[in-house]
Scaffold this motif. Sequence first.
Motif, PDB file in Angstrom:
ATOM      1  N   ASN A 195      28.105  11.429 -18.920  1.00  0.00           N
ATOM      2  CA  ASN A 195      28.537  12.338 -19.978  1.00  0.00           C
ATOM      3  C   ASN A 195      29.839  13.047 -19.615  1.00  0.00           C
ATOM      4  O   ASN A 195      30.178  14.061 -20.207  1.00  0.00           O
ATOM      5  N   LYS A 196      30.567  12.514 -18.624  1.00  0.00           N
ATOM      6  CA  LYS A 196      31.800  13.131 -18.127  1.00  0.00           C
ATOM      7  C   LYS A 196      31.594  14.618 -17.819  1.00  0.00           C
ATOM      8  O   LYS A 196      32.218  15.501 -18.417  1.00  0.00           O
ATOM      9  N   PRO A 197      30.702  14.919 -16.890  1.00  0.00           N
ATOM     10  CA  PRO A 197      30.410  16.321 -16.590  1.00  0.00           C
ATOM     11  C   PRO A 197      31.583  17.009 -15.913  1.00  0.00           C
ATOM     12  O   PRO A 197      32.441  16.367 -15.306  1.00  0.00           O
ATOM     13  N   LEU A 198      31.585  18.335 -16.030  1.00  0.00           N
ATOM     14  CA  LEU A 198      32.570  19.116 -15.293  1.00  0.00           C
ATOM     15  C   LEU A 198      32.315  18.951 -13.792  1.00  0.00           C
ATOM     16  O   LEU A 198      31.173  18.901 -13.336  1.00  0.00           O
ATOM     17  N   GLN A 199      33.415  18.882 -13.029  1.00  0.00           N
ATOM     18  CA  GLN A 199      33.265  18.771 -11.588  1.00  0.00           C
ATOM     19  C   GLN A 199      32.747  20.085 -10.992  1.00  0.00           C
ATOM     20  O   GLN A 199      31.755  20.100 -10.279  1.00  0.00           O
ATOM     21  N   HIS A 200      33.436  21.174 -11.310  1.00  0.00           N
ATOM     22  CA  HIS A 200      33.132  22.468 -10.712  1.00  0.00           C
ATOM     23  C   HIS A 200      33.608  23.546 -11.664  1.00  0.00           C
ATOM     24  O   HIS A 200      34.761  23.551 -12.104  1.00  0.00           O
ATOM     25  N   THR A 201      32.739  24.468 -11.995  1.00  0.00           N
ATOM     26  CA  THR A 201      33.131  25.600 -12.822  1.00  0.00           C
ATOM     27  C   THR A 201      32.409  26.846 -12.316  1.00  0.00           C
ATOM     28  O   THR A 201      31.539  26.774 -11.446  1.00  0.00           O
ATOM     29  N   THR A 202      32.779  28.010 -12.869  1.00  0.00           N
ATOM     30  CA  THR A 202      32.248  29.272 -12.361  1.00  0.00           C
ATOM     31  C   THR A 202      31.503  30.027 -13.453  1.00  0.00           C
ATOM     32  O   THR A 202      31.429  29.608 -14.606  1.00  0.00           O
ATOM     33  N   ASP A 203      30.964  31.193 -13.068  1.00  0.00           N
ATOM     34  CA  ASP A 203      30.231  32.020 -14.027  1.00  0.00           C
ATOM     35  C   ASP A 203      31.142  32.627 -15.088  1.00  0.00           C
ATOM     36  O   ASP A 203      30.650  33.239 -16.046  1.00  0.00           O
ATOM     37  N   LYS A 204      32.458  32.476 -14.954  1.00  0.00           N
ATOM     38  CA  LYS A 204      33.368  32.916 -16.016  1.00  0.00           C
ATOM     39  C   LYS A 204      33.324  31.976 -17.221  1.00  0.00           C
ATOM     40  O   LYS A 204      33.781  32.327 -18.303  1.00  0.00           O
ATOM     41  N   ASN A 205      32.791  30.796 -17.022  1.00  0.00           N
ATOM     42  CA  ASN A 205      32.656  29.806 -18.098  1.00  0.00           C
ATOM     43  C   ASN A 205      31.388  30.128 -18.894  1.00  0.00           C
ATOM     44  O   ASN A 205      30.304  29.619 -18.627  1.00  0.00           O
ATOM     45  N   LYS A 206      31.523  30.989 -19.896  1.00  0.00           N
ATOM     46  CA  LYS A 206      30.364  31.470 -20.648  1.00  0.00           C
ATOM     47  C   LYS A 206      29.680  30.357 -21.440  1.00  0.00           C
ATOM     48  O   LYS A 206      28.458  30.355 -21.600  1.00  0.00           O
ATOM     49  N   ALA A 207      30.446  29.411 -21.925  1.00  0.00           N
ATOM     50  CA  ALA A 207      29.843  28.301 -22.658  1.00  0.00           C
ATOM     51  C   ALA A 207      28.885  27.514 -21.763  1.00  0.00           C
ATOM     52  O   ALA A 207      27.800  27.113 -22.195  1.00  0.00           O
ATOM     53  N   MET A 208      29.291  27.325 -20.502  1.00  0.00           N
ATOM     54  CA  MET A 208      28.435  26.572 -19.590  1.00  0.00           C
ATOM     55  C   MET A 208      27.234  27.397 -19.141  1.00  0.00           C
ATOM     56  O   MET A 208      26.107  26.897 -19.084  1.00  0.00           O
ATOM     57  N   THR A 209      27.437  28.670 -18.819  1.00  0.00           N
ATOM     58  CA  THR A 209      26.301  29.492 -18.379  1.00  0.00           C
ATOM     59  C   THR A 209      25.280  29.661 -19.497  1.00  0.00           C
ATOM     60  O   THR A 209      24.075  29.739 -19.232  1.00  0.00           O
ATOM     61  N   ASN A 210      25.727  29.680 -20.756  1.00  0.00           N
ATOM     62  CA  ASN A 210      24.787  29.793 -21.873  1.00  0.00           C
ATOM     63  C   ASN A 210      23.897  28.557 -22.002  1.00  0.00           C
ATOM     64  O   ASN A 210      22.750  28.652 -22.439  1.00  0.00           O
ATOM     65  N   ILE A 211      24.424  27.424 -21.603  1.00  0.00           N
ATOM     66  CA  ILE A 211      23.619  26.198 -21.654  1.00  0.00           C
ATOM     67  C   ILE A 211      22.391  26.324 -20.779  1.00  0.00           C
ATOM     68  O   ILE A 211      21.313  25.822 -21.118  1.00  0.00           O
ATOM     69  N   PHE A 212      22.518  27.039 -19.661  1.00  0.00           N
ATOM     70  CA  PHE A 212      21.433  27.109 -18.693  1.00  0.00           C
ATOM     71  C   PHE A 212      20.591  28.375 -18.812  1.00  0.00           C
ATOM     72  O   PHE A 212      19.840  28.709 -17.891  1.00  0.00           O
ATOM     73  N   ARG A 213      20.683  29.066 -19.922  1.00  0.00           N
ATOM     74  CA  ARG A 213      19.798  30.190 -20.147  1.00  0.00           C
ATOM     75  C   ARG A 213      18.348  29.722 -20.213  1.00  0.00           C
ATOM     76  O   ARG A 213      18.036  28.662 -20.736  1.00  0.00           O
ATOM     77  N   ALA A 214      17.434  30.555 -19.708  1.00  0.00           N
ATOM     78  CA  ALA A 214      16.018  30.162 -19.644  1.00  0.00           C
ATOM     79  C   ALA A 214      15.451  29.853 -21.010  1.00  0.00           C
ATOM     80  O   ALA A 214      14.612  28.974 -21.166  1.00  0.00           O
ATOM     81  N   GLY A 215      15.873  30.561 -22.035  1.00  0.00           N
ATOM     82  CA  GLY A 215      15.323  30.369 -23.356  1.00  0.00           C
ATOM     83  C   GLY A 215      15.656  29.005 -23.959  1.00  0.00           C
ATOM     84  O   GLY A 215      15.041  28.600 -24.966  1.00  0.00           O
ATOM     85  N   ASN A 216      16.588  28.283 -23.361  1.00  0.00           N
ATOM     86  CA  ASN A 216      16.966  26.971 -23.887  1.00  0.00           C
ATOM     87  C   ASN A 216      16.031  25.853 -23.420  1.00  0.00           C
ATOM     88  O   ASN A 216      16.152  24.721 -23.870  1.00  0.00           O
ATOM     89  N   ILE A 217      15.106  26.173 -22.522  1.00  0.00           N
ATOM     90  CA  ILE A 217      14.205  25.154 -21.990  1.00  0.00           C
ATOM     91  C   ILE A 217      12.878  25.225 -22.719  1.00  0.00           C
ATOM     92  O   ILE A 217      12.174  26.230 -22.686  1.00  0.00           O
ATOM     93  N   ARG A 218      12.533  24.152 -23.402  1.00  0.00           N
ATOM     94  CA  ARG A 218      11.302  24.079 -24.195  1.00  0.00           C
ATOM     95  C   ARG A 218      10.623  22.748 -23.977  1.00  0.00           C
ATOM     96  O   ARG A 218      11.195  21.818 -23.418  1.00  0.00           O
ATOM     97  N   SER A 219       9.384  22.697 -24.422  1.00  0.00           N
ATOM     98  CA  SER A 219       8.646  21.427 -24.374  1.00  0.00           C
ATOM     99  C   SER A 219       9.345  20.386 -25.210  1.00  0.00           C
ATOM    100  O   SER A 219      10.076  20.696 -26.151  1.00  0.00           O
ATOM    101  N   ILE A 220       9.110  19.127 -24.875  1.00  0.00           N
ATOM    102  CA  ILE A 220       9.659  18.006 -25.616  1.00  0.00           C
ATOM    103  C   ILE A 220       8.649  17.557 -26.659  1.00  0.00           C
ATOM    104  O   ILE A 220       7.523  17.181 -26.322  1.00  0.00           O
ATOM    105  N   GLU A 221       9.021  17.644 -27.910  1.00  0.00           N
ATOM    106  CA  GLU A 221       8.085  17.251 -28.976  1.00  0.00           C
ATOM    107  C   GLU A 221       7.968  15.742 -29.064  1.00  0.00           C
ATOM    108  O   GLU A 221       8.923  15.025 -28.871  1.00  0.00           O
TER     109      GLU A 221
END
Length: 415
Positions: free
Chosen positions: A389-415
């Motif tokens: 998926n052509k991932p980013l090599q290295h980014t920091t916590d200043k990258n809000k778009a990326m940190t939002n992806i890993f918020r706990a609320g985004n993890i749910r069961s797979i229907e």
Amino acid sequence: MHAYERLINDEKSGLLINLEGVIATTIIPDKVITVGKSVLKSFFEIKRSNITIDGSSAKIYVTVKGTVTSDYAIMQINPAAENVCLRNIDITVCVEDADNTGKILAAIYNIAQGTRIENCRITMTSKTQVQLCGIYNKGDKDYLQSYKGRNLFVRDCDINVQCLPESITTKCCVYGIYNNEGSGISVSNSIVLVMNDGYGSLQRSIGVFTNGRYGRFIDNNIKARTPHIQGLLLEKAHSIGFINEGSHSLISSNNIVAECAGACIGVENKGFYARIADNKILATHTVWGRSVVNTAPNVVINANVITSTAKNARLVEQYSYNTIITNNYMRVLLRPPQPVRTGCGIYAIGFEVYENVITNNIIKDVYNCGILASERCGIVENNIVTGYNKPLQHTTDKNKAMTNIFRAGNIRSIE
């Protein structure tokens, strides 16, 4: 069994006791409830030092009928019995006709110094909730003054512990080996398989737990799982291959797997000055998968093969300082078009994440980014990141778009 107990504890019996034949017994636990203090009862107690008990010509079958209302051990090694060797013991423990309980039932419970458990086979099963434990080692917080549980040696053993309850009403953790503050424990060349059923974090299967100092865990095959084979529901019981809370632990050349659960952690390290090296660590068949989680400072994570098939995979989570993460081969084995939600190689975000060294790691097939780290994380260089998926090599916590992806609320069961 009681005849053998008398034989073993009799000074006239010599230093080698051979068990013979099929030894079958049924235990009906006392209906006693203890409040306000910890009490452990045992069916069989070893009180004599410097003896070897050999079970080459015997098989032991223990049926537990009734509810375990206080912590209980089938075989207990008394603190006065130093340098006891259990060799070639084959013991099967089956719990029947019992109510659910949060009490501990251990096959072997050791409180003595210098105990050796060699080439033993321990099998435990239960259809009701009870906190099964293959080997429980009880040490002491004051390790400088106390000799309890010190220098336990476990080698060439096969430990299989399964709790598959018909109803789930209470907290229940099942362990292969539990080292409670015993200093100098050594576990090598052993197989540990643990399974527990339930819902959420209150029910867990844990292969090995230790919080004692100076432990060595080398050349073992450790697997913790639940019966949730598909690994699609976050609400199922959790599994953890190895939990280290002890300082100065060496964890090397092991195969450590957490699988088939709502959430899986391969290795969870909370002990400072630990060295985690040359292992194969896997978190698989789960929605929430963390192969290595480190929350302790002054740790070395080196030359491991770290993989995962989690739908939300993080291969290494780092939440502390002064840690070296180097020369690891990391790979997410689940890839599109399969149901991948998020994926990160090394996640190092937090207030105490600083002065670390993250170098020379190969991170393959992560979905979002190779390394997501705090700006003050430390040295991050010479890492190789690849992915579909052509991932980013290295980014920091200043990258809000990326940190939002890993918020706990985004993890749910797979229907």
